[in-house]
Design a protein around this motif. Sequence first.
Motif, short mmCIF file in Angstrom:
data_model
loop_
_atom_site.label_atom_id
_atom_site.label_comp_id
_atom_site.label_asym_id
_atom_site.label_seq_id
_atom_site.Cartn_x
_atom_site.Cartn_y
_atom_site.Cartn_z
N LEU A 275 0.83 -1.21 0.00
CA LEU A 275 0.00 0.00 0.00
C LEU A 275 0.86 1.26 0.00
CD1 LEU A 275 -2.83 -1.02 2.49
CD2 LEU A 275 -2.93 -0.96 -0.01
N LEU A 278 1.79 1.65 -3.57
CA LEU A 278 0.68 1.95 -4.48
C LEU A 278 0.13 3.36 -4.29
CD1 LEU A 278 -1.47 -1.32 -4.45
CD2 LEU A 278 -0.17 -0.40 -6.37
N ALA A 279 0.10 3.83 -3.05
CA ALA A 279 -0.59 5.08 -2.73
C ALA A 279 -0.13 6.27 -3.58
CB ALA A 279 -0.44 5.39 -1.24
N LEU A 282 -1.65 6.55 -6.89
CA LEU A 282 -3.08 6.86 -6.88
C LEU A 282 -3.34 8.29 -6.42
CD1 LEU A 282 -4.44 3.53 -5.35
CD2 LEU A 282 -4.17 4.13 -7.76
N THR A 286 2.17 9.65 1.43
CA THR A 286 2.37 8.65 2.48
C THR A 286 3.29 9.20 3.55
OG1 THR A 286 4.28 7.61 1.42
CG2 THR A 286 2.10 6.77 0.80
N CYS A 311 -4.78 -3.53 7.68
CA CYS A 311 -4.48 -4.30 6.48
C CYS A 311 -3.62 -5.50 6.82
CB CYS A 311 -3.79 -3.41 5.44
SG CYS A 311 -2.13 -2.87 5.91
N THR A 342 -9.97 4.28 1.41
CA THR A 342 -9.94 2.86 1.79
C THR A 342 -10.41 1.99 0.63
OG1 THR A 342 -10.33 3.40 4.12
CG2 THR A 342 -10.81 1.15 3.42
N ARG A 344 -10.58 2.74 -2.59
CA ARG A 344 -9.73 2.82 -3.78
C ARG A 344 -8.48 1.96 -3.62
NH1 ARG A 344 -7.75 6.38 -7.79
NH2 ARG A 344 -6.80 4.93 -9.28
N LEU A 345 -7.85 2.05 -2.47
CA LEU A 345 -6.66 1.24 -2.22
C LEU A 345 -6.99 -0.25 -2.29
CD1 LEU A 345 -5.03 3.28 0.67
CD2 LEU A 345 -4.02 2.91 -1.58
N ARG A 346 -8.10 -0.62 -1.70
CA ARG A 346 -8.49 -2.03 -1.70
C ARG A 346 -8.78 -2.53 -3.11
NH1 ARG A 346 -13.01 -5.43 -0.77
NH2 ARG A 346 -12.57 -7.13 0.70
N GLU A 348 -7.59 -1.37 -5.90
CA GLU A 348 -6.35 -1.42 -6.66
C GLU A 348 -5.54 -2.68 -6.30
OE1 GLU A 348 -3.75 0.32 -9.56
OE2 GLU A 348 -5.77 0.90 -8.92
#
Length: 368
Positions: A275, A278-279, A282, A286, A311, A342, A344-346, A348
């Motif tokens: 995550l 990835l963040a 997107l 972080t 997570c 939450t 969007r991250l999930r 992805e």
Amino acid sequence: MDFEIRVNDRPVPHREREAILAEPGFGRTFTDHMITARWDEGLGWHDGRLEPYGPISLDPSASVFHYGQECFEGMKAYRQDGGGVALFRPRVNAARLNRSAERLAMPAIPEATFLKALELLVTQDADWVPSGAGESLYLRPLMIATQHELGFTLPSRSYLFVVFASPATAYFGPGERLRPLTVWLSEDYTRAAPGGTGAAKAGGNYAAAFAAQRQGVAEGCDQVVWLDAAEHTWVEEMGGMNIFFVLDEGGGSRPRIVTPPLTDTLLPGVTRDSLLRLAPELGLDTEERPMSVPQWQELCASGRMTEAFACGTAAVIAPIGRVKGAGGKGWTVGDGEPGPVTRRLREELLGIQYGRLPDPHAWVHKVC
């Protein structure tokens, strides 16, 4: 190391297996096979086998029962959109297992042997990988001390490595439904202390957590939030998962996900690391920094913290809706519902794991 193949001549019948896969639950049933390998001082790793799943015979004096020399991993095989099966970042799990083993004075297992064991098991039991939304084949590699001698001054001189598998649905509910969790701030118990085994994935850490988890359930909570050992003020992690906070300061700034920095009291999660990578892709900033309980409460009260989530491999991403604790502490995170960051991250992460989205980091390890 080569693995001897001993195929189960009494596998679960097709119709029975299909009934299990229709409602797999989590960790309730197991596939037809498992992997075993042994390590002995002077020999190293040997006697690798793929064999029928079943009980393991150990001497009552085996070191694992008395001195807790044991570590394990949790990972998944995913049914890809194209029908194949893939693992997610298995080399990271191999490295973490070896870090846990080092902390517990156990032998390392070569990455190539670890990967081959997983590939053999998943390929042999590929029919057990479910295809429903949010479902997967959960894999449990583990290592235990087997020396049968009650001597506690030195580590065991023999070990057993095992990998077995279980079809699984989403940990906190079927499909890909997101249910906000209520969490309990544990002020009576401590998960880990500096210099201890908190950064290792060891069974003793989980055994020590049950009393606090039972306390949290009695208070109507789903999971426990662990605080630091010295002050019981700083948030560390949640249950067997890492924790994230979503901050939105407004004024045109980008939303930011914040998580406690890794120390020797926190487990370095594979999902956590994924995550954080990835963040930024997107549009999210972080930050790894400490978060105290008063800060968490104040940020929620001011509206600057809009979401929080935990997570891990089993749960993937689990939103936190409400916080409870002793002494009347209690507050809602955002509006108490899963927020857009939450979700969007999930989406992805799951998209990469299931082969629905591109995999720019080459995280997906195709097996069959």
